[in-house]
Enzyme design. Structure first.
Site, PDB file in Angstrom:
ATOM      1  N   ASP A  71       6.677   4.578   8.663  1.00 23.64           N
ATOM      2  CA  ASP A  71       6.051   3.974   9.850  1.00 23.64           C
ATOM      3  C   ASP A  71       7.072   3.175  10.649  1.00 23.64           C
ATOM      4  O   ASP A  71       7.080   3.197  11.875  1.00 23.64           O
ATOM      5  CB  ASP A  71       4.894   3.056   9.448  1.00 23.64           C
TER       6      ASP A  71
ATOM      7  N   GLU B 195     -14.377   3.794  12.256  1.00 22.33           N
ATOM      8  CA  GLU B 195     -14.523   4.709  11.111  1.00 22.33           C
ATOM      9  C   GLU B 195     -13.389   4.472  10.117  1.00 22.33           C
ATOM     10  O   GLU B 195     -12.239   4.331  10.530  1.00 22.33           O
ATOM     11  CB  GLU B 195     -14.420   6.166  11.588  1.00 22.33           C
TER      12      GLU B 195
ATOM     13  N   LYS C 177     -10.362   5.219   8.074  1.00 23.28           N
ATOM     14  CA  LYS C 177      -9.363   6.275   8.248  1.00 23.28           C
ATOM     15  C   LYS C 177      -9.068   6.848   6.876  1.00 23.28           C
ATOM     16  O   LYS C 177      -8.457   6.201   6.016  1.00 23.28           O
ATOM     17  CB  LYS C 177      -8.095   5.712   8.886  1.00 23.28           C
TER      18      LYS C 177
ATOM     19  N   ASP D 290      -7.476   8.861   3.955  1.00 27.02           N
ATOM     20  CA  ASP D 290      -6.099   9.243   3.674  1.00 27.02           C
ATOM     21  C   ASP D 290      -6.069  10.606   2.988  1.00 27.02           C
ATOM     22  O   ASP D 290      -5.893  10.712   1.784  1.00 27.02           O
ATOM     23  CB  ASP D 290      -5.449   8.175   2.783  1.00 27.02           C
TER      24      ASP D 290
ATOM     25  N   ARG E 296      -4.044  21.252  10.273  1.00 26.10           N
ATOM     26  CA  ARG E 296      -3.583  20.832  11.587  1.00 26.10           C
ATOM     27  C   ARG E 296      -2.230  21.464  11.936  1.00 26.10           C
ATOM     28  O   ARG E 296      -1.976  21.802  13.088  1.00 26.10           O
ATOM     29  CB  ARG E 296      -3.448  19.306  11.629  1.00 26.10           C
TER      30      ARG E 296
ATOM     31  N   GLU F 145     -11.632  15.441   7.484  1.00 22.26           N
ATOM     32  CA  GLU F 145     -10.558  15.191   6.536  1.00 22.26           C
ATOM     33  C   GLU F 145     -10.922  15.779   5.174  1.00 22.26           C
ATOM     34  O   GLU F 145     -12.034  15.582   4.700  1.00 22.26           O
ATOM     35  CB  GLU F 145     -10.376  13.666   6.415  1.00 22.26           C
TER      36      GLU F 145
ATOM     37  N   TYR G 240     -15.640  14.241  11.132  1.00 18.11           N
ATOM     38  CA  TYR G 240     -15.627  13.120  12.081  1.00 18.11           C
ATOM     39  C   TYR G 240     -15.332  13.483  13.530  1.00 18.11           C
ATOM     40  O   TYR G 240     -15.398  12.630  14.390  1.00 18.11           O
ATOM     41  CB  TYR G 240     -14.659  12.025  11.614  1.00 18.11           C
TER      42      TYR G 240
ATOM     43  N   LYS H 199     -12.969   4.610  18.033  1.00 16.75           N
ATOM     44  CA  LYS H 199     -13.155   5.626  19.073  1.00 16.75           C
ATOM     45  C   LYS H 199     -14.162   5.106  20.086  1.00 16.75           C
ATOM     46  O   LYS H 199     -15.208   4.570  19.682  1.00 16.75           O
ATOM     47  CB  LYS H 199     -13.706   6.924  18.474  1.00 16.75           C
TER      48      LYS H 199
ATOM     49  N   LYS I  92      -4.070   0.316  11.175  1.00 12.02           N
ATOM     50  CA  LYS I  92      -3.700   0.593   9.786  1.00 12.02           C
ATOM     51  C   LYS I  92      -3.673  -0.676   8.923  1.00 12.02           C
ATOM     52  O   LYS I  92      -3.334  -1.763   9.397  1.00 12.02           O
ATOM     53  CB  LYS I  92      -2.317   1.253   9.743  1.00 12.02           C
TER      54      LYS I  92
ATOM     55  N   CYS J 124       5.256   8.813 -33.740  1.00 18.54           N
ATOM     56  CA  CYS J 124       4.089   8.132 -33.194  1.00 18.54           C
ATOM     57  C   CYS J 124       4.216   6.636 -33.462  1.00 18.54           C
ATOM     58  O   CYS J 124       4.417   6.231 -34.609  1.00 18.54           O
ATOM     59  CB  CYS J 124       2.827   8.679 -33.849  1.00 18.54           C
TER      60      CYS J 124
ATOM     61  N   CYS K 190       1.243   5.529 -36.105  1.00 14.32           N
ATOM     62  CA  CYS K 190       1.138   5.937 -37.505  1.00 14.32           C
ATOM     63  C   CYS K 190       2.462   6.406 -38.084  1.00 14.32           C
ATOM     64  O   CYS K 190       2.554   6.680 -39.281  1.00 14.32           O
ATOM     65  CB  CYS K 190       0.079   7.021 -37.673  1.00 14.32           C
TER      66      CYS K 190
ATOM     67  N   CYS L 156       1.407  13.190 -31.166  1.00 15.58           N
ATOM     68  CA  CYS L 156       1.496  12.720 -32.546  1.00 15.58           C
ATOM     69  C   CYS L 156       0.928  13.816 -33.435  1.00 15.58           C
ATOM     70  O   CYS L 156      -0.132  14.368 -33.158  1.00 15.58           O
ATOM     71  CB  CYS L 156       0.669  11.440 -32.682  1.00 15.58           C
TER      72      CYS L 156
ATOM     73  N   CYS M 228      -4.017   9.526 -38.053  1.00 18.45           N
ATOM     74  CA  CYS M 228      -3.412   8.514 -37.177  1.00 18.45           C
ATOM     75  C   CYS M 228      -4.523   7.579 -36.710  1.00 18.45           C
ATOM     76  O   CYS M 228      -5.498   8.025 -36.114  1.00 18.45           O
ATOM     77  CB  CYS M 228      -2.745   9.186 -35.974  1.00 18.45           C
TER      78      CYS M 228
HETATM   79  S1  IVH Z   1      -9.972  11.361  14.648  1.00 17.11           S
HETATM   80  C1  IVH Z   1      -8.380  12.824  18.464  1.00 17.11           C
HETATM   81  N1  IVH Z   1     -11.104  10.087  12.672  1.00 17.11           N
HETATM   82  O1  IVH Z   1      -5.823  10.425  10.890  1.00 17.11           O
HETATM   83  C2  IVH Z   1      -8.768  12.213  17.214  1.00 17.11           C
HETATM   84  N2  IVH Z   1      -8.923  10.970  12.338  1.00 17.11           N
HETATM   85  O2  IVH Z   1      -3.513   9.693  12.527  1.00 17.11           O
HETATM   86  C3  IVH Z   1      -8.316  12.952  16.018  1.00 17.11           C
HETATM   87  N3  IVH Z   1      -8.034  10.613  10.073  1.00 17.11           N
HETATM   88  O3  IVH Z   1      -5.036  13.627  12.129  1.00 17.11           O
HETATM   89  C4  IVH Z   1      -8.512  12.318  14.740  1.00 17.11           C
HETATM   90  N4  IVH Z   1      -9.788   9.565   9.292  1.00 17.11           N
HETATM   91  O4  IVH Z   1      -6.001  13.407   9.718  1.00 17.11           O
HETATM   92  C5  IVH Z   1     -10.012  10.739  13.096  1.00 17.11           C
HETATM   93  N5  IVH Z   1     -12.243   8.980  10.971  1.00 17.11           N
HETATM   94  C6  IVH Z   1     -11.157   9.627  11.409  1.00 17.11           C
HETATM   95  C7  IVH Z   1     -10.048   9.853  10.576  1.00 17.11           C
HETATM   96  C8  IVH Z   1      -8.935  10.519  11.081  1.00 17.11           C
HETATM   97  C9  IVH Z   1      -8.583  10.036   9.006  1.00 17.11           C
HETATM   98  C10 IVH Z   1      -6.688  11.203  10.106  1.00 17.11           C
HETATM   99  C11 IVH Z   1      -6.635  12.604  10.675  1.00 17.11           C
HETATM  100  C12 IVH Z   1      -5.785  12.479  11.899  1.00 17.11           C
HETATM  101  C13 IVH Z   1      -4.947  11.291  11.562  1.00 17.11           C
HETATM  102  C14 IVH Z   1      -4.422  10.666  12.812  1.00 17.11           C
END
Ligand code: IVH
Length: 695
Positions: free
Chosen positions: A44, A121, A123, A125, A144, A180, A232, A296, A320, A414, A417, A432, A438
């Site tokens: 990052d 929402e 996010k 992982d 993607r 996801e 989502y 959003k 994040k 081991c 034992c 073991c 054991c």
């Molecule tokens: S929306 C135009 N919603 O985060 C919007 N993405 O950094 C497209 N991700 O590629 C994504 N949770 O893999 C959206 N609730 C969520 C998400 C989410 C995880 C991921 C997704 C996206 C990446 C973007």
């Protein structure tokens, strides 16, 4: 990294070239190899630095700038799918002040002074997918990729049970649902545990495990891994039927997609801040990993007005969480012995706070993992909570290594034992060789035997088992069933000193009384009759979990039938059971041919009655008692649905056609199985005929 404000044009140019190269390399390691070589925080930081330079020198933005890429290039081994609508990425921020900037910029763009509602929402992982439906049927799915072209993972996506393959009649003619794919923490841990034992790949975190599982050329491997989804967003839609993100979620749910219940509308920055804080707090206790919150704009009309920057929407942003990593020291490496004798190395760490949780131990998986990362006692290491439940040691800080640190030598005996340990060809784990002699294995075996999915004996918790074992009261499972009979009398001679001298008096032990002792005996007596799946599971056959135990119960009906075929090494039926592979079959047969196990089972059967297996499925259906095989692509349901349906109607579902097969359901493009059925004269029917049979 140099201060951006101080950079000359020449320096900026050089820095951007370097960053493009470094980030591309990191992307490759992350996306292609599922083996990140930078921490998320380091990655990052590079991306932010790149963005900051580009912001100051827009004329220097390179055509191959990482800011123009969403992910890495498409892998050649999968077919490519060009997204009809690109799959975008999100800009990300770390501070609430930056979220405030985002909200302001949205308002400014819209020239609005009113409060704007945002959907917040979690996010997830994992990795994003898109699923395309035409005429309400799933037609294809993709990753993607680089955002423009993704990989065709249709077959793999189809294996994910949460993904509907058919949408209800009111859904649009064309719709692409996006979301996801992720692996739940417990599934990730179970996968790594299994792989640590049999030499498979150890994944660094659930995200990589999900990616590695989804991008498999063999969808069967995907199917065997437990993947989950949250939906989502959308791509192409013939006729949109929603005005807000919230309404879209409503639709998604009606269509059968999992929608995260933690998604929440926020009406102000204060709402967003409070929600973020709350999510940080519950983050560790969620069953899956999240790495931030996505905001959003809720109103779709506003979203459309806001539109996009090059690769990210103006109407959404990712907030994040700070990275959950910390630096600490390995004070010791010790080895734990599990139920099946697997020796697992564990690092005792200088306790450290990782994202709000104190961490003092972490698994090092196996000998190879220690060698590969060169973990040594005394090393400073980066610790991370990714699969939150069990923390991981990510890497050694070599510049901080004490001069006298020696490579770790994995013990060949081991530690519990003293029996010698063996590491078989093709396995990653040392085991073991002491078996149930054991103490560590014997105790774990007893704990498994009384566990919830096995005999479920309340009152025999881990601590009680350890104590009773150490004092010679319980050594093997059958001893549980003679406890009451032995209590108050002299103990049987093969049990140890404590009981021999004084007789067994559980009620006189510290922490026990007459009532609690009686309660324990009652709990034991209540389990003298046991269902077949529980009994099979309780035996602790390697690789046989509760689900496999149930399969065995269904297919054999009685313990005697199972035992007889296994002891005779008759595996014809065993290997046709869908869900039991050759390797597992071998473990099962070996188990039943080990004299010690035969003795233990015989002893147990003097004290417990094993019920025959009665299915609660629908009887008197044309399928009951039949062995069914599915082959080819089913159009109206997933393989998993079809299987479940057949089982519900009393059929046994097998994975391959043999003389035992009664019926083969043939879908589109069926191959060798349909041919084999014809050769063997096994009846075949179409998917439609199958559906009429069960309706
Ligand atoms: S929306 C135009 N919603 O985060 C919007 N993405 O950094 C497209 N991700 O590629 C994504 N949770 O893999 C959206 N609730 C969520 C998400 C989410 C995880 C991921 C997704 C996206 C990446 C973007």
């Amino acid at each position: 990294m140099k201060d951006v404000a101080q950079l000359t044009v020449e320096e900026a140019k050089a820095e951007l070239a370097r960053l493009a190269k470094e980030i591309a390399a990191a992307d490759g390691a992350y996306y292609q190899d599922d083996a990140p070589d930078l921490t998320d925080a380091e990655y990052d930081a590079l991306k932010h630095y790149n963005a900051a330079i580009e912001a100051r020198f827009p004329q220097l933005v390179r055509p191959d700038s990482p800011s123009k890429r969403v992910g890495a290039a498409v892998q050649s081994k999968f077919n490519k799918i060009t997204h009809r609508f690109p799959m975008l990425s999100l800009g990300d921020v770390f501070a609430i002040a930056e979220v405030a900037d985002f909200v302001m910029s949205v308002k400014r763009f819209l020239n609005s002074s009113e409060n704007i509602a945002f959907m917040a929402e979690p996010k997830i992982d994992g990795l994003s997918f898109t699923a395309r439906y035409e005429n309400r049927r799933f037609v294809s799915g993709a990753t993607r990729g680089d955002g423009v072209v993704g990989e065709d993972i249709s077959e793999n996506l189809k294996t994910i049970k949460q993904l509907p393959l058919v949408l209800p009649p009111d859904a649009p003619e064309i719709v692409e649902v996006r979301g996801e794919v992720y692996m739940a923490k417990k599934d990730f841990l179970a996968l790594n545990e299994k792989n640590a034992a049999d030499g498979g790949k150890i994944f660094a975190n659930p995200r990589n495990a999900a990616a590695g599982s989804l991008r498999q050329l063999d969808p069967k491997i995907t199917a065997a891994r437990r993947l989950s989804i949250w939906a989502y967003t959308w791509g192409e839609v013939s006729v949109p039927q929603w005005q807000t993100q919230a309404e879209f979620f409503q639709k998604l749910q009606e269509w059968g997609f999992p929608v995260n219940p933690l998604n929440k509308i926020c009406y102000s920055l204060a709402d967003m801040e409070a929600n973020f804080a709350q999510m940080m707090e519950i983050r560790a206790s969620l069953p899956y990993d999240i790495d931030g919150i996505v905001y959003k704009v809720n109103d779709i009309v506003l979203q459309e007005r806001l539109g996009f920057l090059t690769r990210t929407p103006r109407w959404a942003i990712a907030h994040k969480f700070p990275a959950e990593q910390a630096l600490t020291r390995i004070n010791n490496i010790r080895v734990q012995v599990g139920r099946t004798g697997v020796l697992t190395p564990v690092a005792d760490l200088e306790p450290v706070n990782v994202g709000g949780v104190m961490v003092a131990h972490a698994t090092l998986h196996n000998e190879d993992e220690i060698k590969r990362k060169d973990f040594r006692i005394g090393d400073m290491v980066v610790v991370q909570r990714a699969g939150d439940v069990i923390p991981q040691v990510v890497e050694v800080k070599f510049d901080k290594r004490p001069v006298d640190a020696k490579p770790y030598e994995f013990p060949h005996r081991c530690p519990e034992c003293g029996a010698h340990a063996v590491r078989e060809e093709g396995e990653a784990a040392w085991r073991c060789s002491g078996g149930l002699t054991c103490p560590a294995q014997a105790k774990e075996h007893l704990k498994h035997f009384v566990a919830k999915e096995a005999f479920d004996i309340v009152g025999l918790g881990d601590k009680v088992i350890e104590e009773f074992y150490d004092d010679g009261i319980l050594r093997t499972p059958v001893d549980i069933f003679t406890l009451e009979q032995r209590n108050g009398t002299m103990a049987t001679p093969d049990l140890f000193a404590f009981a021999e001298e004084s007789g067994l008096h559980i009620e006189q032990r510290s922490g026990w009384g007459k009532a609690s002792a009686q309660k324990l005996f009652d709990a034991v007596n209540a389990r003298r009759k046991i269902s077949l799946p529980r009994f099979i599971y309780a035996l602790g056959i390697p690789q046989v979990g509760a689900a496999t135990a149930l399969l065995l119960a269904k297919n054999y009906g009685s313990f005697a039938a199972l035992e007889q075929e296994m002891m005779a090494r008759e595996t014809a039926k065993l290997v046709t059971i869908d869900g039991i592979g050759a390797n597992m079959a071998q473990d099962i047969v070996e188990f039943f041919n080990e004299p010690h196990n035969i003795g233990a089972i015989a002893a147990l059967r003097k004290h417990v009655i094993i019920e025959e297996f009665v299915d609660d499925e629908i009887k008197d259906s044309p399928l009951s008692g039949k062995t069914v095989v599915f082959t080819g692509t089913l159009e109206q349901m997933t393989r998993a649905e079809a299987k479940a349906m057949a089982q519900k109607y009393g059929a046994k579902v097998a994975g391959s056609v043999s003389a035992h097969t009664d019926l083969v359901v043939v879908g589109a493009d069926a191959g060798s199985k349909a041919k084999k059925a014809a050769e063997l004269g096994v009846k075949t029917i179409s998917e439609d005929e199958f559906l009429t049979m069960v309706k």
